[in-house]
Design a protein around this motif. Structure first.
Motif, PDB file in Angstrom:
ATOM      1  N   VAL A  57       5.998   8.831   2.087  1.00  0.00           N
ATOM      2  CA  VAL A  57       6.008   8.188   0.774  1.00  0.00           C
ATOM      3  C   VAL A  57       4.567   8.080   0.281  1.00  0.00           C
ATOM      4  O   VAL A  57       3.659   7.870   1.081  1.00  0.00           O
ATOM      5  CB  VAL A  57       6.696   6.805   0.838  1.00  0.00           C
ATOM      6  CG1 VAL A  57       5.935   5.843   1.731  1.00  0.00           C
ATOM      7  CG2 VAL A  57       6.883   6.208  -0.548  1.00  0.00           C
ATOM      8  N   GLY A  58       4.354   8.253  -1.027  1.00  0.00           N
ATOM      9  CA  GLY A  58       3.010   8.178  -1.586  1.00  0.00           C
ATOM     10  C   GLY A  58       2.126   9.310  -1.096  1.00  0.00           C
ATOM     11  O   GLY A  58       2.606  10.313  -0.567  1.00  0.00           O
ATOM     12  N   ASP A  59       0.808   9.124  -1.311  1.00  0.00           N
ATOM     13  CA  ASP A  59      -0.156  10.167  -0.949  1.00  0.00           C
ATOM     14  C   ASP A  59      -0.823   9.929   0.398  1.00  0.00           C
ATOM     15  O   ASP A  59      -1.525  10.800   0.902  1.00  0.00           O
ATOM     16  CB  ASP A  59      -1.264  10.245  -2.011  1.00  0.00           C
ATOM     17  CG  ASP A  59      -0.725  10.680  -3.361  1.00  0.00           C
ATOM     18  OD1 ASP A  59       0.295  11.399  -3.374  1.00  0.00           O
ATOM     19  OD2 ASP A  59      -1.304  10.284  -4.385  1.00  0.00           O
ATOM     20  N   GLN A  60      -0.638   8.733   0.959  1.00  0.00           N
ATOM     21  CA  GLN A  60      -1.340   8.423   2.205  1.00  0.00           C
ATOM     22  C   GLN A  60      -0.478   8.765   3.425  1.00  0.00           C
ATOM     23  O   GLN A  60       0.689   9.154   3.293  1.00  0.00           O
ATOM     24  CB  GLN A  60      -1.717   6.942   2.223  1.00  0.00           C
ATOM     25  CG  GLN A  60      -2.701   6.564   1.123  1.00  0.00           C
ATOM     26  CD  GLN A  60      -3.271   5.182   1.346  1.00  0.00           C
ATOM     27  OE1 GLN A  60      -3.716   4.838   2.435  1.00  0.00           O
ATOM     28  NE2 GLN A  60      -3.260   4.365   0.292  1.00  0.00           N
ATOM     29  N   ALA A  61      -1.078   8.575   4.602  1.00  0.00           N
ATOM     30  CA  ALA A  61      -0.397   8.910   5.855  1.00  0.00           C
ATOM     31  C   ALA A  61       0.542   7.779   6.256  1.00  0.00           C
ATOM     32  O   ALA A  61       0.304   7.016   7.191  1.00  0.00           O
ATOM     33  CB  ALA A  61      -1.431   9.157   6.954  1.00  0.00           C
ATOM     34  N   VAL A  62       1.635   7.675   5.511  1.00  0.00           N
ATOM     35  CA  VAL A  62       2.599   6.613   5.771  1.00  0.00           C
ATOM     36  C   VAL A  62       4.016   7.157   5.562  1.00  0.00           C
ATOM     37  O   VAL A  62       4.216   8.064   4.743  1.00  0.00           O
ATOM     38  CB  VAL A  62       2.311   5.376   4.869  1.00  0.00           C
ATOM     39  CG1 VAL A  62       2.595   5.665   3.416  1.00  0.00           C
ATOM     40  CG2 VAL A  62       3.068   4.149   5.336  1.00  0.00           C
ATOM     41  N   VAL A  63       4.943   6.625   6.342  1.00  0.00           N
ATOM     42  CA  VAL A  63       6.342   7.023   6.206  1.00  0.00           C
ATOM     43  C   VAL A  63       7.178   5.770   5.985  1.00  0.00           C
ATOM     44  O   VAL A  63       6.832   4.682   6.451  1.00  0.00           O
ATOM     45  CB  VAL A  63       6.847   7.802   7.443  1.00  0.00           C
ATOM     46  CG1 VAL A  63       6.103   9.122   7.575  1.00  0.00           C
ATOM     47  CG2 VAL A  63       6.721   6.983   8.720  1.00  0.00           C
ATOM     48  N   LEU A  64       8.265   5.951   5.265  1.00  0.00           N
ATOM     49  CA  LEU A  64       9.159   4.852   4.914  1.00  0.00           C
ATOM     50  C   LEU A  64      10.535   5.151   5.484  1.00  0.00           C
ATOM     51  O   LEU A  64      11.048   6.266   5.318  1.00  0.00           O
ATOM     52  CB  LEU A  64       9.235   4.724   3.393  1.00  0.00           C
ATOM     53  CG  LEU A  64      10.197   3.676   2.826  1.00  0.00           C
ATOM     54  CD1 LEU A  64       9.696   2.261   3.110  1.00  0.00           C
ATOM     55  CD2 LEU A  64      10.367   3.881   1.325  1.00  0.00           C
ATOM     56  N   GLY A  65      11.100   4.162   6.150  1.00  0.00           N
ATOM     57  CA  GLY A  65      12.431   4.338   6.722  1.00  0.00           C
ATOM     58  C   GLY A  65      13.353   3.204   6.331  1.00  0.00           C
ATOM     59  O   GLY A  65      12.916   2.160   5.843  1.00  0.00           O
TER      60      GLY A  65
END
Ligand code: FES
Length: 151
Positions: A57-65
């Motif tokens: 999600v978004g442009d950064q190194a992050v994931v959404l669950g």
């Protein structure tokens, strides 16, 4: 002779220092390291995130669950040698697979295959009054924390 012995000792110490700086499991040059997510990261409408999903999600190194308990967010920076799994690996509903040295994490960020030994960090997930998601990557939470989705 003493000079030669001293030279070899210095050479050996330098080789040890260099090898000590290489993460375990790395057979080649250091991978490109990613940047940990930070700040507030905007996400989609909470109700648009399907139960059982996990995606960047978004442009950064992050994931959404989202699971049966609600929403959660994690870093996509591998805990082995800090590769960004979004760039060098895969993210799917079943988990994250790092393309740098093969570490695998389940959908909640637990290590299921090394060389990584630490789980992925989780971040606070907020639902705004308009129903959209904001991930606060400056606030780490326990891996069991979920933000319930209503409606
Ligand atoms: S950085 Fe080595 S397995 Fe991910």
């Amino acid at each position: 002779m003493n000079d030669r012995r001293r030279f070899l000792q210095v050479l050996g110490a330098a080789a040890l220092a260099i090898s000590a700086g290489v993460p375990q499991g790395c057979a080649s040059a250091a991978p490109q390291q990613g940047t940990e997510p930070h700040g507030l990261i905007k996400g989609p409408l909470a109700t648009s995130v399907a139960v059982g999903s996990l995606a960047p999600v978004g442009d950064q190194a992050v994931v959404l669950g989202r699971d049966a308990g609600g929403l959660y967010a994690m870093t996509a920076i591998c805990t082995h040698a800090q590769c960004n799994i979004r760039d060098s690996g895969t993210v799917s509903a079943s988990g994250l697979s790092c393309g740098c040295h093969g570490s695998q994490f389940d959908a909640n960020g637990n290590v299921i295959q090394g060389p990584a030994t630490s789980p992925l960090r989780h971040f606070e997930v907020l639902i705004e009054t308009d129903g959209t998601i904001t991930i606060n990557a400056d606030k780490e939470v326990a891996s069991s924390v979920r933000t319930p989705v209503t409606g």
